[in-house]
Design an enzyme around this catalytic site. Structure first.
Site, PDB file in Angstrom:
ATOM      1  N   ASN A  10       0.872  -1.177   0.000  1.00 54.87           N
ATOM      2  CA  ASN A  10       0.000   0.000   0.000  1.00 54.87           C
ATOM      3  C   ASN A  10       0.907   1.226   0.000  1.00 54.87           C
ATOM      4  OD1 ASN A  10      -1.807   2.057   0.527  1.00 54.87           O
ATOM      5  ND2 ASN A  10      -2.232   1.418   2.651  1.00 54.87           N
ATOM      6  N   TRP A  11       0.970   1.878  -1.154  1.00 58.04           N
ATOM      7  CA  TRP A  11       1.899   3.013  -1.278  1.00 58.04           C
ATOM      8  C   TRP A  11       1.405   4.273  -0.580  1.00 58.04           C
ATOM      9  CZ3 TRP A  11       3.457   2.995  -7.203  1.00 58.04           C
ATOM     10  CH2 TRP A  11       4.290   1.898  -7.451  1.00 58.04           C
ATOM     11  N   LYS A  12       0.112   4.306  -0.240  1.00 53.74           N
ATOM     12  CA  LYS A  12      -0.472   5.521   0.348  1.00 53.74           C
ATOM     13  C   LYS A  12      -0.236   6.711  -0.606  1.00 53.74           C
ATOM     14  CE  LYS A  12       0.035   3.334   4.757  1.00 53.74           C
ATOM     15  NZ  LYS A  12       0.226   3.403   6.197  1.00 53.74           N
ATOM     16  N   HIS A  50      -9.409   1.457   5.621  1.00 53.26           N
ATOM     17  CA  HIS A  50      -8.063   1.604   6.191  1.00 53.26           C
ATOM     18  C   HIS A  50      -8.121   2.572   7.375  1.00 53.26           C
ATOM     19  CE1 HIS A  50      -3.870   2.726   6.646  1.00 53.26           C
ATOM     20  NE2 HIS A  50      -3.590   1.576   6.062  1.00 53.26           N
ATOM     21  N   GLU A  93      -6.318   4.934   8.277  1.00 57.62           N
ATOM     22  CA  GLU A  93      -6.107   6.352   7.948  1.00 57.62           C
ATOM     23  C   GLU A  93      -7.385   6.979   7.395  1.00 57.62           C
ATOM     24  OE1 GLU A  93      -2.549   5.707   5.647  1.00 57.62           O
ATOM     25  OE2 GLU A  93      -1.551   5.120   7.500  1.00 57.62           O
ATOM     26  N   GLU A  99      -5.333  -4.666  10.955  1.00 58.23           N
ATOM     27  CA  GLU A  99      -4.284  -3.655  11.066  1.00 58.23           C
ATOM     28  C   GLU A  99      -4.424  -2.924  12.395  1.00 58.23           C
ATOM     29  OE1 GLU A  99      -2.524  -2.757   7.003  1.00 58.23           O
ATOM     30  OE2 GLU A  99      -3.896  -1.182   7.550  1.00 58.23           O
ATOM     31  N   GLY A 131       2.840   2.265  10.742  1.00 58.31           N
ATOM     32  CA  GLY A 131       3.800   3.352  10.542  1.00 58.31           C
ATOM     33  C   GLY A 131       4.563   3.742  11.800  1.00 58.31           C
ATOM     34  N   SER A 160       3.735  -2.207  10.192  1.00 56.35           N
ATOM     35  CA  SER A 160       5.190  -2.315  10.297  1.00 56.35           C
ATOM     36  C   SER A 160       5.737  -3.687   9.880  1.00 56.35           C
ATOM     37  CB  SER A 160       5.647  -1.946  11.711  1.00 56.35           C
ATOM     38  OG  SER A 160       5.261  -0.624  12.017  1.00 56.35           O
ATOM     39  N   GLY A 201       4.950   1.332   4.577  1.00 51.60           N
ATOM     40  CA  GLY A 201       6.273   1.922   4.410  1.00 51.60           C
ATOM     41  C   GLY A 201       7.278   1.045   3.677  1.00 51.60           C
TER      42      GLY A 201
HETATM   43  P1  PGA Z   1       3.067   0.308   7.628  1.00 47.94           P
HETATM   44  O1  PGA Z   1       1.562   0.542   7.093  1.00 47.94           O
HETATM   45  O2  PGA Z   1       3.555  -0.978   7.028  1.00 47.94           O
HETATM   46  O3  PGA Z   1       3.831   1.498   7.166  1.00 47.94           O
HETATM   47  O4  PGA Z   1       2.979   0.206   9.136  1.00 47.94           O
HETATM   48  C1  PGA Z   1       0.679  -0.521   6.970  1.00 47.94           C
HETATM   49  C2  PGA Z   1      -0.625  -0.052   6.378  1.00 47.94           C
HETATM   50  O5  PGA Z   1      -1.079   1.046   6.720  1.00 47.94           O
HETATM   51  O6  PGA Z   1      -1.239  -0.747   5.549  1.00 47.94           O
END
Ligand code: PGA
Length: 250
Positions: A10-12, A95, A97, A167, A173, A213, A235
């Protein structure tokens, strides 16, 4: 259970179209022999380039969000039909976020999940508790509510097309990964929820991914767990070499 693991990046909000092309060209030869399904969720502006470049490869391209309505006065939004028309195959929904920064609630997420299914896009439906909820021992209650409300009115047949991602918000993150034991115990709980609210076939079929992570050094331990059927990587998916390493360890 011997379904294929899904390794999803997931590049966000990262990478321009040019950066997307460079990344994908470099990634393709590194993961050719992968036994897992490889998914990449790229920004809307990179979808077309990513889809064109991955034709005839083992990489599946999807989006990170969409709106639940088919069309209309929703400035700045993208519909499922638009995604389907450019041959995106999946979409991340719910998600953390989106839930926490953009205040999306369970009922909006549910409408999106149903719309994605109706349009032939595979939803990666995310659920997870915050640090505070975990400390207050509310993890299971929070997950059950997100699960029930997010998957409301979805049939036993349609649910087979969904991927679920656990998640934990405190691990996204932050560099803090849930230990494999913590993740496994939550995944086994989610598996039980699927069994209870849908059926044995759904519990057996649905991939439950872990996200938060994930990196080359912890992916193997996570994937060894009985109920972890893949990972959602933020990330560490931004660098093609690191992402390839994760894919090749799966
Ligand atoms: P992260 O994000 O690997 O940077 O912790 C995971 C995600 O939000 O899907």
């Amino acid at each position: 259970m011997n379904k294929k693991n899904i390794i999803a990046g997931n590049w966000k909000m990262n990478k321009t179209e040019n950066e997307t092309e460079e990344y994908i060209k470099n990634l393709i030869p590194l993961i050719e022999g992968s036994l897992s399904s490889v998914y990449l969720a790229v920004p809307f502006t990179s979808l077309k380039a990513a889809i064109n470049l991955t034709e005839n490869t083992n990489i599946i391209i999807g989006a990170q969000n969409m709106h639940d309505e088919t069309e209309g006065a929703f400035t700045g939004e993208i519909s499922a039909i638009m995604l389907k028309a450019i041959e995106a195959e999946f979409v991340i929904l719910g998600h953390s976020e989106r839930r926490h920064i953009f205040n999306e609630d369970n009922s909006f997420i549910n409408r999106k999940v149903r719309r994605a299914l109706k349009t032939g896009l595979q939803p990666i439906f995310c659920i997870g508790e915050t640090q505070k909820e975990r400390e207050e021992s509310k993890t299971e209650v929070v997950l059950e509510k997100q699960f029930l409300e997010g998957l409301k009115d979805i049939s036993k047949k349609d649910v087979l097309d969904i991927v679920i991602a656990y998640e934990p918000v405190w691990a996204i993150g932050t560099g803090k990964t849930a230990t494999a034991e913590i993740a496994e115990s939550v995944h086994s709980y989610i598996r039980k929820l699927i069994h209870k609210h849908f059926d044995a076939k759904a519990a057996d079929t649905i991939n439950i991914l872990y996200g938060g992570s994930v990196k080359p050094s912890n992916v193997e331990e996570l994937l060894k767990q009985e109920n972890i059927d893949g990972v959602l990587v933020g990330g560490a998916s931004l660098d093609y070499k690191i992402f390839a390493e994760i894919v090749n360890k799966s």
